[in-house]
Design an enzyme around this catalytic site. Structure first.
Site, PDB file in Angstrom:
ATOM      1  N   ASP A  76       0.836  -1.209   0.000  1.00  0.00           N
ATOM      2  CA  ASP A  76       0.000   0.000   0.000  1.00  0.00           C
ATOM      3  C   ASP A  76       0.862   1.247   0.000  1.00  0.00           C
ATOM      4  OD1 ASP A  76       0.711  -0.742   2.726  1.00  0.00           O
ATOM      5  OD2 ASP A  76      -0.537   0.929   3.373  1.00  0.00           O
ATOM      6  N   GLU A 143       0.273  -0.912   5.703  1.00  0.00           N
ATOM      7  CA  GLU A 143       1.388  -0.461   6.534  1.00  0.00           C
ATOM      8  C   GLU A 143       1.253   1.011   6.875  1.00  0.00           C
ATOM      9  OE1 GLU A 143       5.474   1.229   7.286  1.00  0.00           O
ATOM     10  OE2 GLU A 143       3.993   1.735   5.764  1.00  0.00           O
ATOM     11  N   HIS A 457       5.129  10.412   0.853  1.00  0.00           N
ATOM     12  CA  HIS A 457       3.796  10.712   1.389  1.00  0.00           C
ATOM     13  C   HIS A 457       3.268  12.064   0.905  1.00  0.00           C
ATOM     14  CE1 HIS A 457       4.230   7.814   5.094  1.00  0.00           C
ATOM     15  NE2 HIS A 457       4.569   7.255   3.947  1.00  0.00           N
TER      16      HIS A 457
END
Length: 482
Positions: A76, A143, A457
């Protein structure tokens, strides 16, 4: 876009992964692809109910008597996009691009964290030429939202005691321990009321912040858009009567939010005070974050989004402002054992005001259990003080440093032979799955490494092409040595 890059097998699989939506909570497609990959090559595999995947491959000729090696990563990614981006991250592939030495995704995060680990593993599993011991590839789910896959996965079928976690973001660094963490979710009931006559509705947007990973980049002291919106609302409430109508910021609890939006009602007679206050608080924020968030700005415009002419009543507005202005944020303490390492931190990653409730999601990290528990209790007390309830999820342990590690020693030796220098050996504040997996396999020896990535991110995420190649070459040499 990537077919001409070397190593071709690795980048081919990475591009394939980018074509399958695989944000946290949306991993069935990528999991099924991995299962089909194993099935098509007659490899032993397990796909569990959560969509974790384990794939096993026998040793190459000459390595049959070697101990198995576990390769581990997660499937993920933190799927975020820039404001105004029309891409549907639940269904659309990423638009992968290259620029110089870097790969990025247009207007979205890239998912190099941890798609590159999966690409490395698939290239190894697919090869008939690379020498290696028996391989046990473990690819977990979720995760990025609490390590739920690692917590639930059954590893009883594995024989390996040596684990290579490929989930670090700086080449030349060997990670040997990490912080633990927990997610805190708060829920505050709110009341709405009719808007007094003569009030106008204005939408305030705090934007231009850098954002970033709430573990890897928390020490950079970048502005948290949710926390700073609290300062903006507090500055307004000290000078005038405001009523919140809408409030939203952030999409992932483990990403530092880069934008926040609030809609407020206030008397038209106080419009001059409103605009003056916003300009003053903007100036203060720019002074405070001029080095870390150079593009920070506050924009506002009158909004006609008044479907029911209701906003939060005064008490509910005050509670939200109090919560945002009293809750801790960022680095809370530094390690007393390792110089320069963040020990404990907190990130308010998500806030959302709905019709009858205001929700918050925090990511708390610490390498010391007692500090983690103390900060958890502090946040809980603050939530309770304004009438909010809270619950916890994704509690995972720290990965503790091992005094003796043959795997670490082999890594250092091979690295020094290839590059003529030792790698940096360090602990990180970010969460890794090694601690959880060590609790499932007795005497597990673990290390973590990976190629250079920047701004994971976030929509500015980049993966180095040359570093990916070097780490691949190093991985092959390490497998030979093992």
């Amino acid at each position: 876009m990537l077919e001409q890059l070397e190593p071709k097998a690795v980048f081919s699989y990475f591009e394939k992964i980018c074509s399958i939506p695989h944000g946290s909570g949306n991993i069935q497609g990528i999991s099924n692809y991995l299962a089909e990959f194993a099935k098509d090559r007659n490899l032993e595999y397990i796909q569990d109910e959560l969509y974790n995947v384990i794939i096993k491959k026998e040793a190459s000729r000459g390595y049959e008597n070697k101990e198995p090696v576990i390769l581990q990563g997660h499937m993920d990614m933190v799927a975020v996009k820039k404001p105004g981006c029309s891409k549907n991250l639940l269904t659309d592939p990423l638009d992968v691009k290259t620029e110089g030495d870097f790969i990025y995704a247009k207007e979205t995060s890239l998912g190099g964290d941890d798609g590159i680990a999966v690409a490395y593993a698939l290239a190894l599993l697919d090869s008939k030429e690379i020498p290696h011991p028996p391989l046990e590839v473990v690819i977990t789910v979720e995760e990025e939202v609490g390590m739920e896959g690692a917590l639930a996965i059954d590893l009883s079928s594995l024989k390996g005691k040596r684990l290579l976690n490929i989930d670090s973001e700086k080449e030349g660094e060997l990670t040997v321990s990490c912080a633990g963490g927990i997610r805190i979710n708060g829920l505050l009931p709110v009341q709405r009321a009719d808007i007094p006559e003569g009030f106008r509705r204005v939408e305030i947007t705090l934007t231009g912040l850098m954002g970033g990973h709430s573990g890897v980049e928390i020490h950079k002291n970048r502005g948290n858009a949710n926390i700073l919106m609290g300062r903006i609302l507090q500055a307004l409430s000290e000078r005038m009567d405001i009523r919140l109508a809408a409030l939203e910021g952030g999409t992932k609890d483990n990403a530092i939010p880069r934008e926040s939006v609030a809609a407020v009602f206030f008397s038209r007679d106080e419009s001059v005070i409103f605009e003056k206050t916003l300009r003053e608080i903007e100036k203060k924020l720019k002074e405070d974050y001029g080095k870390t968030d150079k593009e920070l700005r506050i924009v506002f415009e009158e909004s006609n989004k008044q479907p029911d002419q209701k906003a939060l009543e005064e008490t509910s507005t005050e509670k939200i402002i109090k919560l945002l202005c009293t809750v801790p944020n960022g680095v809370q303490s530094m390690s007393q054992k390792l110089e320069g390492l963040v020990e404990t931190s907190l990130n308010l990653g998500i806030m959302l005001l709905k019709e009858e409730e205001f929700s918050t999601a925090f990511s708390l990290r610490s390498s010391v259990v007692s500090r983690k528990e103390a900060l958890r209790d502090q946040v809980t007390d603050i939530l309770h003080s304004v009438g909010a309830t809270c619950c916890f999820s994704g509690d995972y342990p720290a990965w503790e440093y091992k005094e003796e590690s043959p795997l670490r020693d082999t890594f250092i030796r091979v690295y020094e032979e290839m590059y003529g220098k030792k790698p940096a050996v360090l602990s990180v504040h970010a969460g890794l799955e090694c601690g959880i997996l060590a609790g499932k396999i007795k005497d597990l020896d673990s290390i973590s490494f990976g190629p250079n990535m920047e701004n994971i991110h976030t929509t500015e995420e980049k993966l180095s092409i040359s570093s990916t190649k070097r780490v691949w070459e190093f991985l092959l040499e390490l497998l030979k040595a093992l």
